[in-house]
Design a protein around this motif. Structure first.
Motif, mmCIF file in Angstrom:
data_model
loop_
_atom_site.group_PDB
_atom_site.id
_atom_site.type_symbol
_atom_site.label_atom_id
_atom_site.label_comp_id
_atom_site.label_asym_id
_atom_site.label_seq_id
_atom_site.Cartn_x
_atom_site.Cartn_y
_atom_site.Cartn_z
ATOM 1 N N MET A 20 2.573 58.512 50.170
ATOM 2 C CA MET A 20 2.254 57.095 49.973
ATOM 3 C C MET A 20 1.801 56.847 48.532
ATOM 4 O O MET A 20 2.177 55.836 47.933
ATOM 5 C CB MET A 20 1.165 56.649 50.966
ATOM 6 C CG MET A 20 1.617 56.690 52.424
ATOM 7 S SD MET A 20 3.081 55.707 52.779
ATOM 8 C CE MET A 20 2.443 54.071 52.602
ATOM 9 N N ALA A 21 1.023 57.772 47.972
ATOM 10 C CA ALA A 21 0.606 57.637 46.577
ATOM 11 C C ALA A 21 1.812 57.719 45.649
ATOM 12 O O ALA A 21 1.926 56.945 44.684
ATOM 13 C CB ALA A 21 -0.418 58.722 46.222
ATOM 14 N N ALA A 22 2.735 58.639 45.936
ATOM 15 C CA ALA A 22 3.945 58.762 45.120
ATOM 16 C C ALA A 22 4.787 57.490 45.223
ATOM 17 O O ALA A 22 5.351 57.026 44.227
ATOM 18 C CB ALA A 22 4.746 59.983 45.552
ATOM 19 N N LYS A 23 4.859 56.911 46.416
ATOM 20 C CA LYS A 23 5.592 55.654 46.601
ATOM 21 C C LYS A 23 4.972 54.568 45.744
ATOM 22 O O LYS A 23 5.691 53.797 45.084
ATOM 23 C CB LYS A 23 5.569 55.265 48.082
ATOM 24 C CG LYS A 23 6.255 53.960 48.404
ATOM 25 C CD LYS A 23 6.152 53.674 49.904
ATOM 26 C CE LYS A 23 6.614 52.288 50.237
ATOM 27 N NZ LYS A 23 5.553 51.312 50.266
ATOM 28 N N ASP A 24 3.638 54.492 45.733
ATOM 29 C CA ASP A 24 2.964 53.497 44.895
ATOM 30 C C ASP A 24 3.308 53.691 43.422
ATOM 31 O O ASP A 24 3.611 52.728 42.714
ATOM 32 C CB ASP A 24 1.444 53.577 45.074
ATOM 33 C CG ASP A 24 0.972 53.032 46.409
ATOM 34 O OD1 ASP A 24 1.745 52.304 47.082
ATOM 35 O OD2 ASP A 24 -0.177 53.338 46.792
ATOM 36 N N VAL A 25 3.280 54.929 42.964
ATOM 37 C CA VAL A 25 3.590 55.211 41.562
ATOM 38 C C VAL A 25 5.027 54.797 41.247
ATOM 39 O O VAL A 25 5.301 54.208 40.192
ATOM 40 C CB VAL A 25 3.338 56.695 41.221
ATOM 41 C CG1 VAL A 25 3.879 57.041 39.846
ATOM 42 C CG2 VAL A 25 1.850 57.000 41.275
ATOM 43 N N PHE A 58 1.570 57.283 33.663
ATOM 44 C CA PHE A 58 2.157 57.552 34.973
ATOM 45 C C PHE A 58 2.821 58.918 34.994
ATOM 46 O O PHE A 58 2.699 59.675 35.956
ATOM 47 C CB PHE A 58 3.193 56.497 35.344
ATOM 48 C CG PHE A 58 2.612 55.181 35.776
ATOM 49 C CD1 PHE A 58 1.382 55.098 36.389
ATOM 50 C CD2 PHE A 58 3.326 54.022 35.561
ATOM 51 C CE1 PHE A 58 0.860 53.880 36.786
ATOM 52 C CE2 PHE A 58 2.812 52.799 35.968
ATOM 53 C CZ PHE A 58 1.582 52.720 36.573
ATOM 54 N N SER A 59 3.505 59.244 33.931
ATOM 55 C CA SER A 59 4.206 60.525 33.855
ATOM 56 C C SER A 59 3.221 61.687 33.901
ATOM 57 O O SER A 59 3.476 62.701 34.536
ATOM 58 C CB SER A 59 5.024 60.581 32.570
ATOM 59 O OG SER A 59 5.608 61.852 32.421
ATOM 60 N N GLY A 64 0.899 64.843 40.422
ATOM 61 C CA GLY A 64 0.133 66.082 40.565
ATOM 62 C C GLY A 64 -0.247 66.380 41.997
ATOM 63 O O GLY A 64 -0.146 67.506 42.474
ATOM 64 N N GLY A 65 -0.671 65.364 42.740
ATOM 65 C CA GLY A 65 -1.044 65.550 44.130
ATOM 66 C C GLY A 65 0.143 65.907 45.007
ATOM 67 O O GLY A 65 0.018 66.669 45.960
ATOM 68 N N VAL A 66 1.308 65.352 44.692
ATOM 69 C CA VAL A 66 2.508 65.664 45.460
ATOM 70 C C VAL A 66 2.853 67.144 45.294
ATOM 71 O O VAL A 66 3.131 67.845 46.255
ATOM 72 C CB VAL A 66 3.697 64.773 45.023
ATOM 73 C CG1 VAL A 66 4.979 65.222 45.697
ATOM 74 C CG2 VAL A 66 3.407 63.318 45.349
ATOM 75 N N TYR A 67 2.810 67.629 44.044
ATOM 76 C CA TYR A 67 3.108 69.043 43.806
ATOM 77 C C TYR A 67 2.097 69.935 44.519
ATOM 78 O O TYR A 67 2.450 70.967 45.084
ATOM 79 C CB TYR A 67 3.121 69.346 42.309
ATOM 80 C CG TYR A 67 4.213 68.617 41.551
ATOM 81 C CD1 TYR A 67 5.525 68.618 42.019
ATOM 82 C CD2 TYR A 67 3.933 67.916 40.397
ATOM 83 C CE1 TYR A 67 6.524 67.947 41.342
ATOM 84 C CE2 TYR A 67 4.928 67.235 39.706
ATOM 85 C CZ TYR A 67 6.223 67.255 40.180
ATOM 86 O OH TYR A 67 7.210 66.593 39.513
#
Length: 159
Positions: A20-25, A58-59, A64-67
């Motif tokens: 969900m955080a990655a989707k937001d980004v 953003f980059s 980081g959390g996804v990895y």
């Protein structure tokens, strides 16, 4: 990763949060790209420097959390404990299977009973060398899955 491994439920919850955080980004990056385009069209690119800094942020911080969650799932999968109390027919939970022949070796009647079929049906499947895998579920029940070629090799050609 230091410390004890999370439970599957904890890992799944963390994965959901990270996705969900990655989707937001990704949505923010999409909005940023639109802003860069509009700045280029309507303001001759005067704000591109500031927008570029946001993109760089953003980059640097976005995934980081996804990895970390991916690494956590990998470690959890590699070190998942096996249940020593479960009857050992080669299958240890969902996703692990053995061939029907291996499952029924020297115990056709008991194997047929577990599968809910007759011993004759089991014997026929073994003689025909059908591609059947047996999965043992965590509760001790079993499920058999057959893999077949599609379409069948001896199928008549359409006229």
């Amino acid at each position: 990763m230091n410390g004890p491994l999370p439970t599957m439920q904890e890992a799944a919850q963390e994965a959901e949060f990270q996705l969900m955080a990655a989707k937001d980004v990704l949505e923010w990056q999409h909005a940023l790209i639109k802003a860069l385009h509009l700045d280029h069209l309507h303001d001759d690119g005067k704000g591109i420097g500031a927008l570029f800094e946001v993109a760089k942020y953003f980059s640097d911080t976005g995934f980081g959390g996804v990895y970390s969650a991916i690494d956590q799932f990998k470690e959890l999968g590699e070190s998942a404990p096996q249940n020593a109390e479960m009857s050992n027919r080669g299958a240890h939970g969902i996703g692990t299977s053995v061939s029907l022949a291996e499952f029924a070796e020297r115990r056709q009647i008991a194997a047929a009973d577990q599968l809910g079929i007759t011993q004759q049906a089991l014997n026929t499947a073994l003689k025909l060398k059908r591609q059947i895998q047996v999965l043992e579920m965590p509760d001790g029940s079993v499920t058999a899955i057959e893999t077949k070629v599609f379409p069948a090799p001896n199928r008549r050609a359409r006229q």
